[in-house]
Write a protein that holds these residues in place. Structure first.
Motif, PDB file in Angstrom:
ATOM      1  N   THR A   3       7.147  11.708  13.977  1.00 28.21           N
ATOM      2  CA  THR A   3       6.961  10.594  14.916  1.00 28.21           C
ATOM      3  C   THR A   3       6.039   9.559  14.297  1.00 28.21           C
ATOM      4  O   THR A   3       5.019   9.896  13.699  1.00 28.21           O
ATOM      5  CB  THR A   3       6.329  11.101  16.239  1.00 28.21           C
ATOM      6  N   SER A   4       6.401   8.283  14.449  1.00 33.24           N
ATOM      7  CA  SER A   4       5.492   7.205  14.060  1.00 33.24           C
ATOM      8  C   SER A   4       5.344   6.252  15.239  1.00 33.24           C
ATOM      9  O   SER A   4       6.266   6.105  16.058  1.00 33.24           O
ATOM     10  CB  SER A   4       6.010   6.459  12.826  1.00 33.24           C
ATOM     11  N   LEU A   5       4.181   5.630  15.325  1.00 32.51           N
ATOM     12  CA  LEU A   5       3.838   4.802  16.476  1.00 32.51           C
ATOM     13  C   LEU A   5       3.564   3.368  16.049  1.00 32.51           C
ATOM     14  O   LEU A   5       2.849   3.121  15.079  1.00 32.51           O
ATOM     15  CB  LEU A   5       2.598   5.364  17.178  1.00 32.51           C
ATOM     16  N   LYS A   6       4.127   2.441  16.826  1.00 32.43           N
ATOM     17  CA  LYS A   6       3.912   1.022  16.580  1.00 32.43           C
ATOM     18  C   LYS A   6       3.511   0.379  17.903  1.00 32.43           C
ATOM     19  O   LYS A   6       4.231   0.506  18.900  1.00 32.43           O
ATOM     20  CB  LYS A   6       5.199   0.390  16.026  1.00 32.43           C
ATOM     21  N   LEU A   7       2.346  -0.267  17.928  1.00 30.06           N
ATOM     22  CA  LEU A   7       1.822  -0.860  19.159  1.00 30.06           C
ATOM     23  C   LEU A   7       1.983  -2.377  19.111  1.00 30.06           C
ATOM     24  O   LEU A   7       1.414  -3.040  18.243  1.00 30.06           O
ATOM     25  CB  LEU A   7       0.346  -0.499  19.332  1.00 30.06           C
ATOM     26  N   ILE A   8       2.764  -2.899  20.050  1.00 24.41           N
ATOM     27  CA  ILE A   8       2.927  -4.346  20.168  1.00 24.41           C
ATOM     28  C   ILE A   8       1.796  -4.861  21.041  1.00 24.41           C
ATOM     29  O   ILE A   8       1.575  -4.376  22.151  1.00 24.41           O
ATOM     30  CB  ILE A   8       4.294  -4.736  20.762  1.00 24.41           C
ATOM     31  N   SER A   9       1.093  -5.867  20.543  1.00 21.95           N
ATOM     32  CA  SER A   9      -0.242  -6.185  21.036  1.00 21.95           C
ATOM     33  C   SER A   9      -0.452  -7.688  21.190  1.00 21.95           C
ATOM     34  O   SER A   9       0.322  -8.502  20.706  1.00 21.95           O
ATOM     35  CB  SER A   9      -1.256  -5.605  20.026  1.00 21.95           C
ATOM     36  N   HIS A  10      -1.530  -8.019  21.890  1.00 23.74           N
ATOM     37  CA  HIS A  10      -2.067  -9.379  21.912  1.00 23.74           C
ATOM     38  C   HIS A  10      -3.573  -9.257  21.732  1.00 23.74           C
ATOM     39  O   HIS A  10      -4.208  -8.347  22.278  1.00 23.74           O
ATOM     40  CB  HIS A  10      -1.740 -10.088  23.229  1.00 23.74           C
ATOM     41  N   LYS A  11      -4.161 -10.166  20.981  1.00 22.32           N
ATOM     42  CA  LYS A  11      -5.553 -10.007  20.555  1.00 22.32           C
ATOM     43  C   LYS A  11      -6.560  -9.971  21.705  1.00 22.32           C
ATOM     44  O   LYS A  11      -7.639  -9.405  21.564  1.00 22.32           O
ATOM     45  CB  LYS A  11      -5.929 -11.113  19.562  1.00 22.32           C
ATOM     46  N   ARG A  32      -0.200  -1.800  14.307  1.00 24.15           N
ATOM     47  CA  ARG A  32      -0.434  -2.772  15.380  1.00 24.15           C
ATOM     48  C   ARG A  32       0.192  -4.113  15.004  1.00 24.15           C
ATOM     49  O   ARG A  32      -0.067  -4.635  13.914  1.00 24.15           O
ATOM     50  CB  ARG A  32      -1.935  -2.921  15.628  1.00 24.15           C
ATOM     51  N   ILE A  33       0.992  -4.651  15.914  1.00 26.28           N
ATOM     52  CA  ILE A  33       1.637  -5.945  15.688  1.00 26.28           C
ATOM     53  C   ILE A  33       1.230  -6.891  16.811  1.00 26.28           C
ATOM     54  O   ILE A  33       1.590  -6.687  17.974  1.00 26.28           O
ATOM     55  CB  ILE A  33       3.171  -5.803  15.641  1.00 26.28           C
ATOM     56  N   LEU A  50       9.329  -6.130  31.172  1.00 28.76           N
ATOM     57  CA  LEU A  50       8.417  -6.985  31.936  1.00 28.76           C
ATOM     58  C   LEU A  50       7.873  -8.144  31.104  1.00 28.76           C
ATOM     59  O   LEU A  50       7.165  -9.007  31.634  1.00 28.76           O
ATOM     60  CB  LEU A  50       7.247  -6.151  32.474  1.00 28.76           C
ATOM     61  N   GLY A  51       8.183  -8.143  29.815  1.00 22.19           N
ATOM     62  CA  GLY A  51       7.677  -9.213  28.950  1.00 22.19           C
ATOM     63  C   GLY A  51       6.178  -9.175  28.762  1.00 22.19           C
ATOM     64  O   GLY A  51       5.546 -10.196  28.506  1.00 22.19           O
ATOM     65  N   LYS A  52       5.594  -7.972  28.917  1.00 23.15           N
ATOM     66  CA  LYS A  52       4.138  -7.829  28.819  1.00 23.15           C
ATOM     67  C   LYS A  52       3.771  -6.857  27.703  1.00 23.15           C
ATOM     68  O   LYS A  52       4.570  -6.003  27.316  1.00 23.15           O
ATOM     69  CB  LYS A  52       3.556  -7.312  30.149  1.00 23.15           C
ATOM     70  N   VAL A  53       2.560  -7.002  27.207  1.00 27.12           N
ATOM     71  CA  VAL A  53       1.994  -6.022  26.283  1.00 27.12           C
ATOM     72  C   VAL A  53       0.995  -5.170  27.065  1.00 27.12           C
ATOM     73  O   VAL A  53       0.487  -5.606  28.101  1.00 27.12           O
ATOM     74  CB  VAL A  53       1.291  -6.722  25.088  1.00 27.12           C
ATOM     75  N   PRO A  54       0.727  -3.953  26.570  1.00 30.84           N
ATOM     76  CA  PRO A  54       1.232  -3.355  25.333  1.00 30.84           C
ATOM     77  C   PRO A  54       2.618  -2.749  25.491  1.00 30.84           C
ATOM     78  O   PRO A  54       3.041  -2.405  26.593  1.00 30.84           O
ATOM     79  CB  PRO A  54       0.208  -2.252  25.058  1.00 30.84           C
ATOM     80  N   VAL A  55       3.282  -2.616  24.348  1.00 31.26           N
ATOM     81  CA  VAL A  55       4.483  -1.796  24.236  1.00 31.26           C
ATOM     82  C   VAL A  55       4.240  -0.846  23.073  1.00 31.26           C
ATOM     83  O   VAL A  55       3.818  -1.281  21.999  1.00 31.26           O
ATOM     84  CB  VAL A  55       5.746  -2.645  23.981  1.00 31.26           C
TER      85      VAL A  55
END
Length: 225
Positions: A3-11, A32-33, A50-55
């Motif tokens: 498993t690998s994890l990628k977090l879609i983020s906003h600062k 982290r992106i 929902l168009g929101k972070v995090p994902v």
């Protein structure tokens, strides 16, 4: 299963910080992106209903799954990753912690109003609402140093980003929100020392938050001494 994890983020997003803190506490590697929420990429909108972070994008041998909503992500991290336990073992205490995580989200709702309003009356109503909510938190806190005692938990991960806002606000003006809540003040101080909390945002966080306030013509900035 790999498993690998990628977090879609906003600062600036406090909900993202919850997930980052949980991952940091467990020592879990992740990518982290950061994206611009004012100009959301199409690939992100396909991932986030929902168009929101995090994902959190969980990649396994069988493909990818995109998890959304911060508390869902934190629960997944707790249930699947090794490292320190971030929820109490007792079911009733665990449910109580989940309830206080929701209360932290309610505080963030008032914080949004406080930081974005241009209206002095709205600002004052949000300031009073926050004071009242932190009085409730004060009554729930024990001896510390964390919400549930000696062990850092997901409640701490929820409240640390809340307190981070006030590190910037305090440089602008004294809001008086923490005047009568000594346990909350001690908790805030303890959380600020935590490496997982410190590294949940970049060094540019204060500047980005001030720029956000300026873009909203925030009443808060007009209170600067």
């Amino acid at each position: 299963m790999t498993t690998s994890l990628k977090l879609i983020s906003h600062k600036l997003c406090p909900y993202v910080q919850r997930a980052v803190i949980a991952l940091n506490e467990k020592g879990v590697p992740f990518e982290r992106i950061d994206i611009d929420l004012a100009n959301k990429p199409d690939w992100f909108l396909k991932l986030s209903p929902l168009g929101k972070v995090p994902v959190l994008v969980v990649s396994t041998d069988k493909g990818e799954v995109a998890l959304f909503e911060s508390n869902v992500i934190c629960e997944y991290i707790e249930e699947t990753q090794a490292g320190a336990k971030l929820h109490p073992a007792d079911p009733l205490t665990r449910a109580e912690h989940r309830a206080w995580m929701e209360f932290g989200s309610a505080i963030l709702g008032d914080l949004w109003g406080l930081e974005t309003t241009t209206d002095p009356a709205t600002f004052e109503s949000k300031r009073l609402a926050l004071s009242a909510k932190f009085a409730r938190v004060e009554a729930a806190l024990g001896a510390g140093p964390f919400f549930g005692g000696n062990r850092f938990s997901l409640v701490d991960a929820v409240f640390a980003p809340v307190f981070r806002y006030f590190d910037v606000f305090d440089e602008v003006t004294e809001l008086g929100i923490f005047s009568d809540v000594p346990k909350v003040r001690a908790w805030r101080t303890e959380l600020a020392k935590r490496p997982s909390v410190q590294t949940a945002v970049g060094a540019d966080y204060p500047q980005l938050l001030r720029a956000f306030l300026a873009r909203h013509d925030a009443h808060l900035l007009k209170l600067a001494a």
